[in-house]
Design a protein around this motif. Structure first.
Motif, short mmCIF file in Angstrom:
data_model
loop_
_atom_site.label_atom_id
_atom_site.label_comp_id
_atom_site.label_asym_id
_atom_site.label_seq_id
_atom_site.Cartn_x
_atom_site.Cartn_y
_atom_site.Cartn_z
N PRO A 115 0.85 -1.18 0.00
CA PRO A 115 0.00 0.00 0.00
C PRO A 115 0.89 1.24 0.00
CG PRO A 115 -0.50 -1.42 1.90
CD PRO A 115 0.73 -1.96 1.24
N THR A 116 0.42 2.30 -0.59
CA THR A 116 1.17 3.56 -0.55
C THR A 116 0.26 4.64 0.03
OG1 THR A 116 0.51 3.99 -2.82
CG2 THR A 116 2.69 3.00 -2.49
N GLY A 117 0.76 5.86 0.06
CA GLY A 117 -0.06 6.96 0.58
C GLY A 117 -0.02 7.06 2.08
N SER A 118 -0.83 7.95 2.59
CA SER A 118 -0.75 8.28 4.01
C SER A 118 -1.88 7.68 4.85
CB SER A 118 -0.72 9.80 4.18
OG SER A 118 -1.86 10.35 3.57
N THR A 119 -2.62 6.76 4.25
CA THR A 119 -3.71 6.14 5.01
C THR A 119 -3.24 4.79 5.56
OG1 THR A 119 -5.24 7.15 3.46
CG2 THR A 119 -6.13 5.44 4.92
N LEU A 120 -3.47 4.59 6.85
CA LEU A 120 -3.06 3.36 7.50
C LEU A 120 -3.95 2.18 7.10
CD1 LEU A 120 -2.44 4.60 11.16
CD2 LEU A 120 -0.71 3.67 9.59
N THR A 121 -3.34 1.02 6.91
CA THR A 121 -4.13 -0.21 6.80
C THR A 121 -3.95 -1.05 8.06
OG1 THR A 121 -2.35 -1.50 5.76
CG2 THR A 121 -3.75 -0.21 4.29
N CYS A 122 -2.95 -0.68 8.88
CA CYS A 122 -2.74 -1.31 10.18
C CYS A 122 -3.12 -0.31 11.26
CB CYS A 122 -1.27 -1.71 10.35
SG CYS A 122 -0.72 -2.92 9.15
N LYS B 182 5.14 13.04 2.71
CA LYS B 182 3.72 12.68 2.70
C LYS B 182 3.36 11.57 3.68
CE LYS B 182 2.96 14.26 -1.97
NZ LYS B 182 4.41 14.25 -2.41
N ALA B 183 4.36 10.80 4.06
CA ALA B 183 4.12 9.71 5.01
C ALA B 183 5.43 9.40 5.71
CB ALA B 183 3.59 8.47 4.27
N PRO B 184 5.39 8.56 6.75
CA PRO B 184 6.63 8.19 7.44
C PRO B 184 7.66 7.51 6.52
CG PRO B 184 4.77 7.72 8.84
CD PRO B 184 4.20 8.11 7.50
#
Ligand SMILES: NC(=O)c1ccc[n+]([C@@H]2O[C@H](COP(=O)([O-])OP(=O)(O)OC[C@H]3O[C@@H](n4cnc5c(N)ncnc54)[C@H](O)[C@@H]3O)[C@@H](O)[C@H]2O)c1
Ligand SMILES: NC(=O)c1ccc[n+]([C@@H]2O[C@H](COP(=O)([O-])OP(=O)(O)OC[C@H]3O[C@@H](n4cnc5c(N)ncnc54)[C@H](O)[C@@H]3O)[C@@H](O)[C@H]2O)c1
Lengths: 561, 561
Positions: A15-22, A435-437
């Protein structure tokens, strides 16, 4: 019975981007990096869970892979997942500052630490070969190979040519999977190179991907090109389709003097990797099937000739080194008694870097956005304004190396700089510049994290090549410092029985907690490398320890042993 | 040159009482335990830093010892000291919940993991043999040997005699350093024992220290005594000065049926440890010097006879087992093809305990006051009111075993109970019932902390005997959980090349932070043992995991592999 390791239908991308899936970034990060290791753009045989290095895997089988993903998605921020040779075996309560994942791959009690026993356990489904960064989820494609080779050439340039390789040229052979990085690395380091390769197809591939600049028609043409480009001060790489066992002795005869000599034919495997002089590749492959002993003998005899030419160059004072392909051993077996007169690349060029905690530091943008890496590139340059060759590396890497999977960058920096870079990246996450960690790690082939007497710890000053207390302490300390995942492996690089090493990855998620953890882990991790080399008596390491205020109790009083 | 390891003037005893000599109890504890390991009342050769197990040391040399003490005295509560084979090599910044000391002892890259290479490094001053609890500072004297043997007898009693050994008798041989614990252990387990020993001096020593109750004049007398005591239901131990290779076959011929058969002669060393039948001990020693091959041959031939008698007992259905002295191997070498028909003690009796995370749990009173231990004894009884054999052990231990150095207690308890005990002790420190903090640890010979294919992991159900990922994960997890010191060793018990294992110690200092850490570490540590055995397919472990709510991802779905 279907093979639990093979699934041709799988196609993994992180997954990419700044939305968590965990549930948080400290578990999202290992999830994305595991998946990234198996991205078809990154892995060699993702359908078999193989990342690189022959059979280096990211998970034991597909059921284990699925379960790891499932567990990471549910893992809480005070829990830790244990991975035993690619299998998720337990989840335990720890605390917020503890690693979220702890891995042990391919470790065997020494007396049983052979490929035979490993293969038996592997077949039974009890083990997995983790190589180095495959099983510890921080492999990021061929950028690492280019840069390791680049660093070797640069350090050789520093030692022998005052840090300036302009107008100089490297003589080498082998343009295969790893060796193919040589021409690009030499160019990046500022040198011309003459790359002898016996298979035209390999030369074609390297020309196509721009790792190699041009091909010469014959040796005379090659030398003319070298003369022209070195004269003009241009760093151009030249391929020559020929056998190194013919070309090197001929160059010695002609009195030609390269500025550096090495070799990356697959000498370690005389049956499949080294063409005997006078043979065609097709002959070699065919006869290998019917008369393997004769083929091995012929290959090793050519290696003896090849090594004798390398020794002749060395005797003329030309820097000559083994690049970890075991060609010295093969030649010695064939009667070249002084084959080990020229050194391996680690004691010759990499060790001084290891003494300062410098090694294959790397980071990846969990956002998936190349811009995030370009911003970190700029930050590195800003923070290390005087590190000329690092700037050169960053520029050329951006220009010549395409990202594979999650955008990532490798930079050989050491104890002095790692914390500063890591905390700066964390700040960039915090203030929204990125944009993300970002995850920050390194190869296991690093300063304080490996014991491998035939490679990374060859010829240690004090003879402590085989002492593996050091990588174990490294892993324990990184766990204690609060890295995000930590791994202990056996057999990476040189195979079962020959190495023990540890991996570490830490997440910069923009929090203050991460800032503190980065401050500890990115100092302690290279710090153990400086410590290990200072303990062995290397002055560079002792100076580095003093300069950086390391607390090495037996050193501070002047006693080193 | 003076030997940096020898200093006859040293006499170490740990500080006692409730006054700190370090900055806090988490550093005071390793200091006192290191010193306690070298107390002349505890260690075998303290002047050489040898604690036990041949050359098992607590520090590399005296300079290292002094420096360790100095560093522990100055160590802050967010720092961690690294020990590499007994040498204090670095102090790094960690955090309050991280271990204060991390140790790695005697670890070698597998291909070099031999006594020859170790000895070379040891001579050069680069290494130290840590054995198990010597180099990890939690050895507490002979109490551990008695209890391990006791647990073996008790478990055998449980499996074969409904948990009641009254009126039963054990036949064994060897009353040496470790074997001398057998009569006392058998008595504690409630059984009579016939202990054959060929040296009168050994029998005398055991009678004097009350490890052995009485001596028989000859075999008839011995059997009469056995008959009398078993008849009366008294657990009395009887020594017989004779050769086991004579006595066992004679008992078989006579049709005498013991209730359990084992052996602790030093069969592993035929040149120094096993008297051939018909020889005197003096002959054996003398001829060993001049004709070692003949002596070894004679000893092994007697072992073959001895093992054949053990096999005969087994064929009659009498529980018979090897006690880790390699006598089966020796007999097999001499042509006893079925020597391995009877099992080793771990697969036979200890493994079911390991499956429940049960192993040599122990604690020591830093106050130095025996009353502190007696109070914890009472607490254990109160918390485990139904554990009859544990009560029996505690009573007999108090009566028969004198403390050595800091008062300590060993109790084989498992996953189910360790946290409760540890947190209760912490509570007792908090409310002043105990005079000072308590340290809690275990031997490395524990459920989840060792890979040793010839002993602790012999004949694992799934063939994973040699997989050492498990003890490495154990050490990493204990570090992550916040143990006070954690160690990783190689070669303990069975020598170089044959084992890898980890140690852990945690301080109960009466704080809430310690309460939380104890809750994690004393669950996770035995938890990894249950996990490892559940993964190997042992039902007892799978049940234990379920009963105790362990989170084993591949198990919860019914998949075990
Ligand atoms: N120690 C390290 O870090 C390190 C790094 C990179 C490579 N290596 C070693 O370098 C070697 C090469 O690795 P690779 O992955 O590129 O292997 P590879 O088998 O993919 O490539 C070897 C190449 O050498 C060519 N070759 C064989 N015999 C030749 C001859 N006589 N003359 C000219 N060319 C010849 C082959 O055609 C092939 O293209 C291996 O032994 C590897 O272990 C070590
Ligand atoms: N696996 C374990 O956990 C474990 C535990 C304890 C002991 N052991 C093994 O048990 C053995 C004994 O250990 P130890 O420390 O007591 O050794 P030790 O050498 O101190 O004692 C051996 C005793 O056996 C006696 N002996 C030798 N030959 C004999 C014979 N033929 N008949 C009768 N007596 C004989 C000797 O006189 C001596 O007293 C060793 O092999 C040791 O490795 C293993």
């Amino acid at each position: 019975m279907t093979d639990p390791r093979h699934d041709a239908t799988r196609r993994i991308t992180a997954p990419t981007g700044s939305t968590l899936t965990c549930k948080n970034w400290l578990t999202e990060a290992p999830l994305r990096m595991l998946m990234n290791n198996l991205d078809p753009a990154v892995a060699e045989r993702p359908e078999d869970l193989v990342v690189y290095g022959g059979i280096g895997r990211a998970a034991r089988n597909w059921a284990c892979y699925d379960k790891i993903v499932e567990v990471l998605q549910r893992l809480e921020d005070e829990e830790t997942l244990l991975i035993q040779s690619g299998k998720p075996v337990g989840v335990f309560k720890t605390h917020a500052d503890a690693p979220r994942v702890l891995l042990a791959n391919s470790n065997l009690v020494p007396h049983w630490a052979t490929w035979e026993h490993f293969n038996e356990l592997d077949r039974k489904g009890l083990m997995m070969y983790g190589q180095m960064t495959a099983g510890s989820w921080i492999y990021i494609g061929s950028q690492g190979i280019v840069q390791g080779t680049y660093e070797t050439f640069v350090e050789a340039g520093r030692q022998h040519y005052g840090g300036d390789l302009r107008g100089r040229w490297v003589l080498t052979a082998g343009l295969g999977g790893m060796g193919g990085a040589q021409p690009l690395a030499a160019t990046m380091a500022g040198a011309c190179s003459l790359n002898i390769e016996c298979q035209q197809s390999r030369i074609d591939f390297r020309l196509r991907t721009r790792y190699l600049d041009e091909q010469a028609t014959d040796l005379d043409d090659a030398l003319a090109r070298i003369k022209r480009h070195t004269g003009a001060g241009h760093a151009v790489s030249i391929g020559l389709c020929a056998n190194a066992a013919d070309v090197l002795p001929e160059l010695v005869r002609r009195g030609v003097r390269p500025d550096m000599v090495t070799d990356q034919t697959s000498a370690h495997d005389p049956l499949h990797g080294y063409l005997p002089a006078g043979w065609t590749w097709d002959d070699y492959v065919e006869r290998g099937k019917t008369e393997p002993d004769a083929v091995v003998k012929a290959a090793k005899q050519s290696m003896a000739v090849h090594v004798q030419a390398m020794l002749a160059f060395q005797q003329q004072g030309i820097p000559t080194f083994d690049y970890g392909n075991n060609i010295r051993q093969m030649a010695q077996d064939e009667g070249v008694a002084n084959a080990f007169d020229f050194p391996g690349f680690v004691p010759a060029y990499i060790r001084p870097l290891f003494c300062q905690g410098i090694g294959p530091f790397r980071w990846a943008a969990l956002s998936g956005d190349p811009e995030d890496i370009y911003k970190t590139d700029a930050k590195v340059k800003a923070l290390l304004p005087d590190n000329h060759h690092l700037h050169q590396w960053l520029d050329m890497a951006r220009e010549r190396i395409s990202f594979q999977g999650l955008p990532a960058r490798i930079c050989w920096v050491g104890l002095k700089d790692r914390v500063r870079l890591g905390q700066a990246f964390n700040e960039m996450v915090k203030n929204g510049e990125l944009k993300a960690p970002v995850v920050i790690g390194r190869d296991h082939l690093d300063s304080g994290s490996v014991a491998s007497p035939n490679r990374e710890t060859e010829s240690m000053l004090d003879g402590s090549d085989a002492v593996s207390d050091w990588p174990l302490l490294n892993a324990l300390l990184n766990t204690a410092g609060g890295a995000t995942w930590v791994s202990l492996h056996h057999g990476g690089g040189v195979g079962m029985g020959f190495s023990q090493h540890s991996g570490v990855v830490i997440v910069a998620d923009g929090t203050d907690a991460a800032h503190a953890r980065l401050g500890r882990v990115l100092r302690n991790d290279p710090g153990t490398g400086v410590m290990r080399h200072a303990d062995a008596g290397y002055d560079i390491a002792i100076d580095c320890a003093h300069d950086n205020g390391l607390d090495l109790p037996m050193l501070s009083t002047g006693e080193t042993k």
